[in-house]
Scaffold this motif. Sequence first.
Motif, PDB file in Angstrom:
ATOM      1  N   GLY A 107       0.695  -0.958  -0.516  1.00 60.61           N
ATOM      2  CA  GLY A 107      -0.206  -0.070   0.031  1.00 60.61           C
ATOM      3  C   GLY A 107       1.243   2.034  -0.138  1.00 60.61           C
ATOM      4  O   GLY A 107       0.606   2.182  -0.189  1.00 60.61           O
ATOM      5  N   MET A 108       2.560   1.440   0.008  1.00 61.69           N
ATOM      6  CA  MET A 108       3.067   2.518   0.212  1.00 61.69           C
ATOM      7  C   MET A 108       2.781   3.260   0.889  1.00 61.69           C
ATOM      8  O   MET A 108       2.294   4.538   0.408  1.00 61.69           O
ATOM      9  N   THR A 109       2.474   2.582   1.987  1.00 65.23           N
ATOM     10  CA  THR A 109       2.268   4.142   3.558  1.00 65.23           C
ATOM     11  C   THR A 109       2.727   3.896   4.653  1.00 65.23           C
ATOM     12  O   THR A 109       3.842   2.310   5.192  1.00 65.23           O
ATOM     13  N   VAL A 148       5.539  17.534   9.080  1.00 66.50           N
ATOM     14  CA  VAL A 148       4.145  17.656   9.145  1.00 66.50           C
ATOM     15  C   VAL A 148       3.730  18.905  10.124  1.00 66.50           C
ATOM     16  O   VAL A 148       2.994  19.632   9.071  1.00 66.50           O
ATOM     17  N   SER A 149       4.856  19.789  11.040  1.00 65.15           N
ATOM     18  CA  SER A 149       4.052  20.684  11.511  1.00 65.15           C
ATOM     19  C   SER A 149       4.404  22.056  10.810  1.00 65.15           C
ATOM     20  O   SER A 149       4.315  23.207  10.731  1.00 65.15           O
ATOM     21  N   THR A 150       5.350  21.777   9.898  1.00 62.34           N
ATOM     22  CA  THR A 150       6.129  22.897   8.959  1.00 62.34           C
ATOM     23  C   THR A 150       5.833  22.870   8.018  1.00 62.34           C
ATOM     24  O   THR A 150       6.197  23.826   7.142  1.00 62.34           O
ATOM     25  N   ASN A 151       4.954  21.799   7.177  1.00 63.37           N
ATOM     26  CA  ASN A 151       4.977  21.447   5.988  1.00 63.37           C
ATOM     27  C   ASN A 151       6.581  21.126   5.208  1.00 63.37           C
ATOM     28  O   ASN A 151       6.737  22.359   4.434  1.00 63.37           O
ATOM     29  N   ALA A 152       7.634  20.990   5.735  1.00 58.37           N
ATOM     30  CA  ALA A 152       8.813  21.133   5.437  1.00 58.37           C
ATOM     31  C   ALA A 152       8.631  20.752   3.815  1.00 58.37           C
ATOM     32  O   ALA A 152       7.746  19.960   3.358  1.00 58.37           O
ATOM     33  N   ALA A 165       1.887  16.832   0.456  1.00 59.16           N
ATOM     34  CA  ALA A 165       1.447  15.813  -0.831  1.00 59.16           C
ATOM     35  C   ALA A 165       1.966  14.108  -0.079  1.00 59.16           C
ATOM     36  O   ALA A 165       1.056  13.688  -0.708  1.00 59.16           O
ATOM     37  N   LEU A 166       2.434  14.176   0.940  1.00 54.19           N
ATOM     38  CA  LEU A 166       2.608  12.569   1.809  1.00 54.19           C
ATOM     39  C   LEU A 166       1.706  12.311   1.989  1.00 54.19           C
ATOM     40  O   LEU A 166       2.099  11.711   3.202  1.00 54.19           O
ATOM     41  N   VAL A 167       0.994  13.709   3.598  1.00 57.74           N
ATOM     42  CA  VAL A 167       0.340  13.590   4.615  1.00 57.74           C
ATOM     43  C   VAL A 167      -1.051  12.589   4.260  1.00 57.74           C
ATOM     44  O   VAL A 167      -1.926  12.962   3.422  1.00 57.74           O
ATOM     45  N   LEU A 168      -1.505  11.453   4.849  1.00 59.36           N
ATOM     46  CA  LEU A 168      -2.290  10.548   4.102  1.00 59.36           C
ATOM     47  C   LEU A 168      -3.721  11.001   5.789  1.00 59.36           C
ATOM     48  O   LEU A 168      -4.734  11.091   5.394  1.00 59.36           O
ATOM     49  N   LEU A 214       1.683   8.652   6.298  1.00 60.95           N
ATOM     50  CA  LEU A 214       2.447   9.077   5.513  1.00 60.95           C
ATOM     51  C   LEU A 214       2.318   8.420   4.627  1.00 60.95           C
ATOM     52  O   LEU A 214       3.162   7.151   4.475  1.00 60.95           O
ATOM     53  N   ARG A 215       2.232   8.893   3.485  1.00 64.72           N
ATOM     54  CA  ARG A 215       2.394   7.964   1.244  1.00 64.72           C
ATOM     55  C   ARG A 215       3.832   7.970   1.639  1.00 64.72           C
ATOM     56  O   ARG A 215       5.084   8.354   1.470  1.00 64.72           O
ATOM     57  N   LEU A 216       4.654   6.597   0.449  1.00 67.81           N
ATOM     58  CA  LEU A 216       5.867   6.263   0.240  1.00 67.81           C
ATOM     59  C   LEU A 216       5.826   6.034  -1.590  1.00 67.81           C
ATOM     60  O   LEU A 216       4.757   5.771  -1.494  1.00 67.81           O
ATOM     61  N   VAL A 217       7.070   6.107  -1.706  1.00 71.07           N
ATOM     62  CA  VAL A 217       6.940   6.018  -2.891  1.00 71.07           C
ATOM     63  C   VAL A 217       8.535   5.127  -3.220  1.00 71.07           C
ATOM     64  O   VAL A 217       9.086   4.597  -2.616  1.00 71.07           O
TER      65      VAL A 217
END
Length: 469
Positions: A107-109, A148-152, A165-168, A214-217
Amino acid sequence: MAEQDALLDQLRTICGPAAVLTAPGDIEPYAVDWKQSFVGSPFCVVRPGNTGEVAKVVAACRKHGTSIVPQGGNTGLAGGATPDASSSQVLLSLNRLTRIRSLDPIGMTVEVEAGTILQSVKEEAAKKERLLPVSLAAEGSATIGGIVSTNAGGVNVLRHGMTRALVLGLEVVLADGTIVNGLRHLRKDNAGYDWKQLFIGAEGTLGIVTAAVLRLVPAPRHSVTALLSVADVETAIALYAKAQSEIGDALSAFELISGESIALVERHAGLKSPIAAGEWFLLIEAASSLTGLEAAMQVLLAAAFEEELALDGVIAASHQQAQSLWALREHVTEAEAREGRGLKHDMSVPLTVMPAYLADARAAVAAVSRTARLNVFGHLGDGNLHYNVLLGPEDHPAAVNRAVHDAVVRHRGSISAEHGLGQYRVGEWQRTKPAAEQALAHTIKQAIDPAGLFNPGKVLAAPNKGGAA
Ligand code: FAD
Ligand code: MLT
Ligand code: ZN
């Protein structure tokens, strides 16, 4: 004082005595930011061991009317994790919430607690041939809750987007101590408002992030890195367009480093650029599961030389060489800190506007200072540069700050592309952000944290009716 003692007792009961720090020597590392620009004075540091304890700590602080400053790895560059000097705040460190709860390579998470170090999540993912594509020089200390808190951002935004873009899914603790569990491993979920977006980039002003999905690739099996020197930023942008055509979606980083930044790294980090100097350097990386990258990079470089866009350049012949090219880029921040008094800027404009912005900002800085030196580098592919200024003894930081930011406003850019506002930029946000957008931000804060429990003085300043139009 009696109030603080009562709260301390309660925190010790919730988390255990060892998790509540009050001795000055124990508190000190939490009270100063990475750049040592801000020094705070929390009356205690509390280190809960799980989400339930975080919730009880928040409820106890709320009962006592004591504000909370959340902190992860303390690598933030905007002073967001540093408390004020009032000795009345509780610093809530997430650094004991370090479990990777699950990692699903199909599922790449990955589901991970907020205090887990970014690098250790990346290492776990790599074991399963997966990648968490957030790459920054501070990843050995920065935490998942912090990114996450800084949207780095970092060096791979051009390919994978910012942390948002990676936070599910997120788990957060609200100001009344409620735990909201939105840890869903879903790619698609339109069932109502996507509330988690509010907490991404909120810099700890709306709640405590305790865990994330988080989403993985897929981890790329092949990569190629090149370093080029060019005469100007117009040429760098022309090369960027060419790289998009030649390398396409395998292009994973397109970083710009000024000649001044390379000189700083050579002076303070003992590194040496392998190519002849130019006004600007470009670090270009392509990464993919498929082969053929080296050939594509060679085509790009051949065209760059043939069309006289590049002055000099090299393609790394090994992983080790690639790492030493990246070291030149990764040491800029540290070298700048060693050079002396510096002022950080984190601007973005539309990419094609960048040359005009740079000319405008250079003139604006020169108009307020004859001694300031520039240290400009960053994520050119994202239209985001760190327009950092090394100050002379006579320079006025506020005047230089305004000069750089006024140029940003003239070019319809952002004064904080990736680092956030924290306490460092809050005044400039108030000065430059349109009034209607400021009012909306206050409405959100009021709805979610009406008592102002979380991180007061960060991100938001008092409503400014005279904000920019
Ligand atoms: P902290 O510094 O501890 O906190 C940052 C903010 O988030 C604070 O406002 C804090 O209150 C809040 N916070 C932290 N954890 C939580 C939580 N669990 N819940 C709620 N609020 C929380 N940033 C980039 O974007 N791109 C870069 O390329 C980059 N490079 C860097 C290079 C260096 C050498 C350094 C020192 C920093 C760099 N940074 C970069 C900045 C920094 O690493 C990031 O902002 C990072 O995301 C901060 O993570 P942290 O865990 O250290 O957060
Ligand atoms: C970077 O891109 O290296 C950072 O965001 C750090 C900095 O601005 O110094
Ligand atoms: Zn950056």
